[in-house]
Design an enzyme around this catalytic site. Structure first.
Site, PDB file in Angstrom:
ATOM      1  N   GLN A 209      56.049  -6.987  37.578  1.00 56.61           N
ATOM      2  CA  GLN A 209      54.711  -7.593  37.637  1.00 56.61           C
ATOM      3  C   GLN A 209      53.701  -6.485  37.942  1.00 56.61           C
ATOM      4  O   GLN A 209      53.153  -6.397  39.026  1.00 56.61           O
ATOM      5  CB  GLN A 209      54.680  -8.680  38.712  1.00 56.61           C
ATOM      6  CG  GLN A 209      55.679  -9.800  38.453  1.00 56.61           C
ATOM      7  CD  GLN A 209      55.707 -10.823  39.562  1.00 56.61           C
ATOM      8  OE1 GLN A 209      54.734 -11.554  39.775  1.00 56.61           O
ATOM      9  NE2 GLN A 209      56.814 -10.888  40.291  1.00 56.61           N
TER      10      GLN A 209
ATOM     11  N   LYS B 291      61.773  -6.969  19.328  1.00 59.25           N
ATOM     12  CA  LYS B 291      62.076  -8.352  19.694  1.00 59.25           C
ATOM     13  C   LYS B 291      60.785  -9.136  19.874  1.00 59.25           C
ATOM     14  O   LYS B 291      59.790  -8.623  20.378  1.00 59.25           O
ATOM     15  CB  LYS B 291      62.924  -8.399  20.967  1.00 59.25           C
ATOM     16  CG  LYS B 291      62.282  -7.803  22.198  1.00 59.25           C
ATOM     17  CD  LYS B 291      63.250  -7.821  23.377  1.00 59.25           C
ATOM     18  CE  LYS B 291      62.605  -7.191  24.615  1.00 59.25           C
ATOM     19  NZ  LYS B 291      63.532  -7.103  25.739  1.00 59.25           N
TER      20      LYS B 291
ATOM     21  N   ARG C 201      59.321 -12.670  21.576  1.00 55.99           N
ATOM     22  CA  ARG C 201      59.631 -13.748  22.516  1.00 55.99           C
ATOM     23  C   ARG C 201      58.680 -14.925  22.305  1.00 55.99           C
ATOM     24  O   ARG C 201      57.475 -14.731  22.153  1.00 55.99           O
ATOM     25  CB  ARG C 201      59.483 -13.262  23.964  1.00 55.99           C
ATOM     26  CG  ARG C 201      60.464 -12.197  24.383  1.00 55.99           C
ATOM     27  CD  ARG C 201      60.269 -11.857  25.851  1.00 55.99           C
ATOM     28  NE  ARG C 201      61.084 -10.749  26.294  1.00 55.99           N
ATOM     29  CZ  ARG C 201      62.306 -10.873  26.794  1.00 55.99           C
ATOM     30  NH1 ARG C 201      62.838 -12.066  26.901  1.00 55.99           N
ATOM     31  NH2 ARG C 201      62.985  -9.811  27.199  1.00 55.99           N
TER      32      ARG C 201
ATOM     33  N   ALA D  77      71.255  -9.963  30.842  1.00 53.71           N
ATOM     34  CA  ALA D  77      71.995  -9.314  29.743  1.00 53.71           C
ATOM     35  C   ALA D  77      71.937 -10.082  28.423  1.00 53.71           C
ATOM     36  O   ALA D  77      72.589  -9.691  27.456  1.00 53.71           O
ATOM     37  CB  ALA D  77      73.464  -9.078  30.133  1.00 53.71           C
TER      38      ALA D  77
END
Length: 339
Positions: free
Chosen positions: A106, A204, A206, A236
């Site tokens: 964060q 990737k 999300r 993982a």
């Protein structure tokens, strides 16, 4: 020239094996007993942390070895309370050796009404009387700027490079370093440069935190031995999925080099059942018995580099020199014999 005050180590409960290993190596390097300072870090019945230091630390150069790993809040509070005890005992300087710096994820406001917890923790450490930070592979390098004090951020990539050259000495020309996301390219590039290997990226996307919707490989990994490099492995899920995507794109085999083995929830089971040939972690976070018993997980020690960094801070010499092969290799020569 060494300063007149002595370096002394004290540890919380977060990673005692690492602290004890650093203590043994300091005794070896200095030729004098460098035991951990005798202290107790315990809990009251309601969970409050109690610290008592049994040795005189007045005027000494104190190093607190305490990662802020799971349970993060307890370990952070231990660190703060130990620092306060040392400050009130007139220690000359207090350095926090935080192998794994928690709350680093964060580090900025990605959405409205969210905290910057890494800055909050930095303020807390400063308020406790800590005057210097020694850590490894911060999640984001800019966190160093959250502190109004020196921050020495060690890197695992030089250690990983030694391990790669040792483990893959007959296949160095087949290696491909892979960043599991765009944000980790700089870290992966550093290892790729050290072992003279090409670089690829797994892009990737999300849909929401913790869930990966799609992965795309940028670069040709066909017939390559892929080495995924990242700073931490939590559940993982992403790591195992990236390994499968690389194999689907023609990779010969996949290995992973991760600095901080957070390994929450089903992580160990996922790695054990994955297509990854091996997962290499450092011991910045104390590995559980489940991790050490896993057939395809291996631990690389960080005590050698932390010990030398502590001694360099104490005697006023360069810490960044430890990033060079000619300086780091002798520290790890008992593990890796290079020609």
């Amino acid at each position: 020239m060494p300063t007149l005050n002595e370096p002394k180590l004290i540890a919380g409960n977060a990673n005692l094996p690492l602290a004890e290993s650093i203590s043994r190596r300091m005794s070896l390097y200095r030729g004098v007993d460098q035991n951990l300072v005798d202290a107790r870090v315990e809990r009251f019945n309601d969970g409050e942390i109690f610290v008592e230091v049994f040795e005189n630390v007045r005027g000494e150069d104190m190093f607190i070895v305490q990662p802020t790993s799971n349970p993060a809040n307890d370990n952070l509070m231990e660190l703060l309370i130990i620092a306060d005890a040392l400050r009130r005992s007139s220690a000359q300087r207090i350095t926090a050796v935080i192998p794994y710096f928690g709350y680093a994820r964060q580090d900025r406001r990605t959405k409205a009404r969210t905290p910057i917890s890494a800055k909050l923790v930095a303020n807390m450490l400063t308020g406790a009387g800590i005057e210097r930070i020694l850590t490894m592979d911060l999640h984001a390098a800019q966190i160093q700027g959250f502190f109004d004090m020196p921050v020495d951020n060690l890197y695992a990539s030089p250690i990983f490079a030694l391990d790669v050259k040792h483990q893959f000495q007959d296949n160095l020309d087949e290696l491909m370093v892979v960043s599991p996301d765009v944000g980790g390219v700089a870290r992966a590039r550093e290892l790729a440069k050290r072992i003279n290997a090409p670089l690829s990226i797994v892009d990737k996307r999300r849909e929401k935190a913790g869930e990966v919707a799609e992965m795309t490989v940028i670069g040709d990994v066909k017939d390559k031995i892929c080495l995924i490099v990242d700073d931490m492995c939590d559940t993982a899920g992403t790591l195992c999925k990236a390994a499968q995507v690389l194999l689907d794109n023609g990779a010969k085999e996949v290995h992973s080099y991760i600095t901080h083995g957070v390994m929450s929830g089903p992580a160990v089971e996922r790695v054990t059942n994955s297509v990854m040939k091996s997962l290499v972690l450092t011991d910045t976070i104390q590995p559980t018995k489940e991790i050490t018993n896993a057939k395809n997980i291996r631990i690389v020690p960080t005590a050698p580099i932390f010990t030398q960094a502590i001694l360099n801070i104490w005697n006023g010499t360069s810490v960044s020199s430890l990033f060079e092969d000619k300086t780091l290799t002798p520290i790890y020569e008992s593990m890796y014999h290079m020609d």
